[in-house]
Design a protein around this motif. Structure first.
Motif, mmCIF file in Angstrom:
data_model
loop_
_atom_site.group_PDB
_atom_site.id
_atom_site.type_symbol
_atom_site.label_atom_id
_atom_site.label_comp_id
_atom_site.label_asym_id
_atom_site.label_seq_id
_atom_site.Cartn_x
_atom_site.Cartn_y
_atom_site.Cartn_z
ATOM 1 N N SER A 115 0.852 -1.186 0.000
ATOM 2 C CA SER A 115 0.000 0.000 0.000
ATOM 3 C C SER A 115 0.888 1.237 0.000
ATOM 4 C CB SER A 115 -0.942 0.027 1.211
ATOM 5 O OG SER A 115 -0.247 0.317 2.406
ATOM 6 N N LYS B 209 -0.197 10.837 1.472
ATOM 7 C CA LYS B 209 -0.097 11.913 2.455
ATOM 8 C C LYS B 209 1.170 11.769 3.290
ATOM 9 C CE LYS B 209 -2.575 14.197 6.204
ATOM 10 N NZ LYS B 209 -3.806 14.203 7.041
ATOM 11 N N GLN C 166 -4.145 11.646 -0.514
ATOM 12 C CA GLN C 166 -3.846 12.306 0.755
ATOM 13 C C GLN C 166 -5.099 12.535 1.588
ATOM 14 O OE1 GLN C 166 -3.658 13.629 -2.232
ATOM 15 N NE2 GLN C 166 -3.907 15.843 -2.272
ATOM 16 N N GLN D 272 -3.459 5.158 -1.856
ATOM 17 C CA GLN D 272 -4.464 6.042 -1.272
ATOM 18 C C GLN D 272 -4.081 7.501 -1.454
ATOM 19 O OE1 GLN D 272 -4.419 4.260 2.774
ATOM 20 N NE2 GLN D 272 -6.549 3.738 2.384
ATOM 21 N N ASP E 27 0.729 5.398 0.936
ATOM 22 C CA ASP E 27 0.033 6.526 1.546
ATOM 23 C C ASP E 27 0.654 7.800 0.986
ATOM 24 O OD1 ASP E 27 -0.951 8.561 3.156
ATOM 25 O OD2 ASP E 27 -0.898 7.355 4.984
ATOM 26 N N LYS F 279 -8.908 8.132 4.275
ATOM 27 C CA LYS F 279 -8.748 7.777 5.684
ATOM 28 C C LYS F 279 -9.087 6.304 5.963
ATOM 29 C CE LYS F 279 -9.705 12.463 7.349
ATOM 30 N NZ LYS F 279 -10.579 13.300 8.217
#
Length: 252
Positions: free
Chosen positions: A98, A102, A233, A231, A100, A236
């Motif tokens: 994964s 952000k 930014q 994902q 991320d 969630k």
């Protein structure tokens, strides 16, 4: 008279059968609900246990992240995980990745567990950025296409390792570019793990950049068809829940 008695008797019989069927249906439905409730309770306990284990793993990784960040060093001082022992695991317990955007991190997972954290750099959803510069978000699969020591002559970028993902394999995971002889490129080589405002963004052509050792490890260890979830930014949602939903939809 006999006909009336027979009709009455049949009416009672039908009524009794209907009541019996209703009661039977109720008991059966109640039984199914009880089984479902037991499964939900059991799964909740498993999820809570897995979450505790995962928090400990992530905490340990954070303590052992390489500092300062360097393009020619692994992201952790801990050894890379041995993922060969998971090669026969099924669906939810397989190795997957994964990203991320952000946090600017790429995570290596095994089922619900995060087993390695990598510093990354990728372009987020900046409003003024063209589509070909934005790193794609969603669920993808790693491709067979991969390699090491690639030189992009027009740009003067040297990539120590790369592998592709996405529908046509047009998206890339690469080592952060250096000069042909492995030297730093000003404002590029040191971007790993950092978040920039739009005016300072370094363009990656939609790729995800990692350190050279991290990228090489992925090339050598992550098989084709491995799931990667990227994902935005603003996202969630727990990526593991996204993975579970993905597999559940495939069953339907």
């Amino acid at each position: 008279m006999e006909k009336k008695k027979r009709h009455l008797w049949l009416s009672w019989l039908v009524a009794i059968l209907l009541v019996g069927a209703t009661v039977g249906t109720y008991v059966y439905v109640h039984h199914l609900e009880s089984i479902k409730e037991v499964k939900i309770t059991k799964q909740k306990k498993i999820d809570e246990k897995n979450e505790k284990i995962n928090k400990k793993l992530i905490k340990k990784q954070k303590k052992n992240m390489t500092k300062p960040i360097s393009w020619d060093q692994p992201s952790e001082t801990l050894p890379y995980p041995d993922i060969k022992k998971y090669k026969n695991y099924k669906t939810y317990n397989r190795v997957w990745l994964s990203v991320d955007l952000k946090a600017e991190r790429l995570y290596v997972h095994q089922g619900p567990y995060t087993i390695y954290t990598m510093y990354a750099y990728a372009n987020r959803d900046y409003d003024e950025m063209s589509d070909n510069q934005r790193t794609p978000t969603g669920i993808f699969k790693i491709h067979k296409n991969r390699g090491t020591d690639y030189y992009d002559a027009p740009k003067g970028y040297f990539y120590h390792a790369w592998l592709s993902f996405g529908k046509h394999g047009n998206s890339m995971i690469q080592s952060v570019p250096t000069t042909e002889n492995g030297g730093k490129i000003k404002k590029i080589t040191d971007v790993l793990g950092k978040r920039y405002k739009h005016k300072h963004v370094v363009k990656t052509n939609g790729a995800i950049w990692l350190s050279a050792p991290d990228a090489k490890w992925l090339v050598e260890n992550i098989p084709a068809k491995t799931i990667i979830i990227i994902q935005s930014q603003k996202e969630k949602t727990d990526p593991y829940q996204t993975l579970k939903k993905y597999y559940e939809q495939k069953k339907d």
